[in-house]
Design a protein around this motif. Sequence first.
Motif, PDB file in Angstrom:
ATOM      1  N   LEU A   1       0.827  -1.197   0.000  1.00  0.00           N
ATOM      2  CA  LEU A   1       0.000   0.000   0.000  1.00  0.00           C
ATOM      3  C   LEU A   1       0.869   1.257   0.000  1.00  0.00           C
ATOM      4  O   LEU A   1       1.855   1.344   0.730  1.00  0.00           O
ATOM      5  N   ASP A   2       0.494   2.220  -0.805  1.00  0.00           N
ATOM      6  CA  ASP A   2       1.151   3.528  -0.851  1.00  0.00           C
ATOM      7  C   ASP A   2       0.530   4.373   0.262  1.00  0.00           C
ATOM      8  O   ASP A   2      -0.381   5.163   0.033  1.00  0.00           O
ATOM      9  N   LEU A   3       1.039   4.205   1.473  1.00  0.00           N
ATOM     10  CA  LEU A   3       0.390   4.796   2.643  1.00  0.00           C
ATOM     11  C   LEU A   3       0.367   6.316   2.617  1.00  0.00           C
ATOM     12  O   LEU A   3      -0.562   6.932   3.144  1.00  0.00           O
ATOM     13  N   ASN A   4       1.391   6.938   2.041  1.00  0.00           N
ATOM     14  CA  ASN A   4       1.409   8.405   2.008  1.00  0.00           C
ATOM     15  C   ASN A   4       0.878   8.962   0.700  1.00  0.00           C
ATOM     16  O   ASN A   4       0.950  10.174   0.453  1.00  0.00           O
ATOM     17  N   ASN A   5       0.376   8.087  -0.172  1.00  0.00           N
ATOM     18  CA  ASN A   5      -0.327   8.494  -1.388  1.00  0.00           C
ATOM     19  C   ASN A   5       0.505   9.412  -2.292  1.00  0.00           C
ATOM     20  O   ASN A   5       0.013  10.406  -2.834  1.00  0.00           O
ATOM     21  N   ASN A   6       1.786   9.052  -2.482  1.00  0.00           N
ATOM     22  CA  ASN A   6       2.631   9.862  -3.369  1.00  0.00           C
ATOM     23  C   ASN A   6       2.928   9.152  -4.686  1.00  0.00           C
ATOM     24  O   ASN A   6       3.759   9.606  -5.468  1.00  0.00           O
ATOM     25  N   GLY A   7       2.277   8.033  -4.918  1.00  0.00           N
ATOM     26  CA  GLY A   7       2.397   7.349  -6.192  1.00  0.00           C
ATOM     27  C   GLY A   7       3.522   6.351  -6.307  1.00  0.00           C
ATOM     28  O   GLY A   7       3.676   5.704  -7.343  1.00  0.00           O
ATOM     29  N   VAL A   8       4.342   6.193  -5.264  1.00  0.00           N
ATOM     30  CA  VAL A   8       5.436   5.225  -5.289  1.00  0.00           C
ATOM     31  C   VAL A   8       5.522   4.530  -3.936  1.00  0.00           C
ATOM     32  O   VAL A   8       4.997   5.016  -2.936  1.00  0.00           O
ATOM     33  N   ILE A   9       6.184   3.376  -3.914  1.00  0.00           N
ATOM     34  CA  ILE A   9       6.502   2.721  -2.655  1.00  0.00           C
ATOM     35  C   ILE A   9       7.874   3.223  -2.234  1.00  0.00           C
ATOM     36  O   ILE A   9       8.878   2.974  -2.889  1.00  0.00           O
ATOM     37  N   ASP A  10       7.920   3.978  -1.170  1.00  0.00           N
ATOM     38  CA  ASP A  10       9.131   4.689  -0.777  1.00  0.00           C
ATOM     39  C   ASP A  10      10.219   3.770  -0.234  1.00  0.00           C
ATOM     40  O   ASP A  10       9.934   2.712   0.329  1.00  0.00           O
ATOM     41  N   GLU A  11      11.462   4.214  -0.400  1.00  0.00           N
ATOM     42  CA  GLU A  11      12.622   3.529   0.156  1.00  0.00           C
ATOM     43  C   GLU A  11      12.962   4.145   1.505  1.00  0.00           C
ATOM     44  O   GLU A  11      12.553   5.256   1.830  1.00  0.00           O
ATOM     45  N   HIS A  12      13.764   3.424   2.292  1.00  0.00           N
ATOM     46  CA  HIS A  12      14.267   3.981   3.543  1.00  0.00           C
ATOM     47  C   HIS A  12      15.247   5.115   3.259  1.00  0.00           C
ATOM     48  O   HIS A  12      16.067   5.029   2.341  1.00  0.00           O
ATOM     49  N   THR A  13      15.158   6.173   4.043  1.00  0.00           N
ATOM     50  CA  THR A  13      16.142   7.247   3.990  1.00  0.00           C
ATOM     51  C   THR A  13      16.548   7.619   5.410  1.00  0.00           C
ATOM     52  O   THR A  13      15.825   7.350   6.363  1.00  0.00           O
TER      53      THR A  13
END
Length: 253
Positions: A193-205
């Motif tokens: 799920l794209d929990l923050n709704n930004n269109g991508v599955i985010d990586e760790h930073t």
Amino acid sequence: MTLFCLSTVSAEGSRYDLPRSYNSEISSAGEFLEMQTGTVLIDVRRLREYRAGHPINPNGLANNQEAYNVPFPHIVGYGDQDPQFFFDAVVAVITGLGGDENTPITTLCRTGFRSVLAANILTDPGAHGVTGTAFTNVRNIWEGFVGRELEAFFAPLGVDSLEAIGQTDLLGKGKKGVPHSLLGHEALHHNYLDLNNNGVIDEHTADVCTDTPDNNPDKDGWRNHQALPWGTGVSATYAYLGDTAQYPSCVSP
């Protein structure tokens, strides 16, 4: 329409299907509220992890507004915490607060694995070769501080579908690791799920310390999708053994 649930439910209840001796699981948000009424949060992550960010609750009771850092099973490296020493250190925290074996305790780690191990020791010390009176009211935070991806469902993909998305060898990030030789069978695709709704599955930073990439708004933990209060300062009240000097300096990103 008939819906089928493809996941299994574990009677043990922990996120990693580990054996559970402690009372129950609790959500990050639930623990945030519980800290206001006296529950003691024990953060079992490494010193450097705690230094880079840990739960706080400005509305908590005096001397219970942050997570207490008592690492297990890793203090700095891997497997360098003795179970008996861990147990005794938690006892010291609880007795210092005027509590006893019935004091509500919640354990926390990065994603909900190490904290299960710690909670089991606190609840059933004898089973782990530890001497001491068992705590009777221990819970574990399911998501952890950073958390993991949440999934909508598992959808079967055939060979044609896999090849269409370029997955003709080992399945890449976000897919089950299935060898090419097994692609003739059905493979499962992770539908994160794209929990923050930004269109991508985010990586760790890393947004605090370069050696601790905790920032990922698509993970479901305390500091990410839960967006609960957290801080980076280490005070003697909440530091492991009350010693802030043992915490390594943080190199900012």
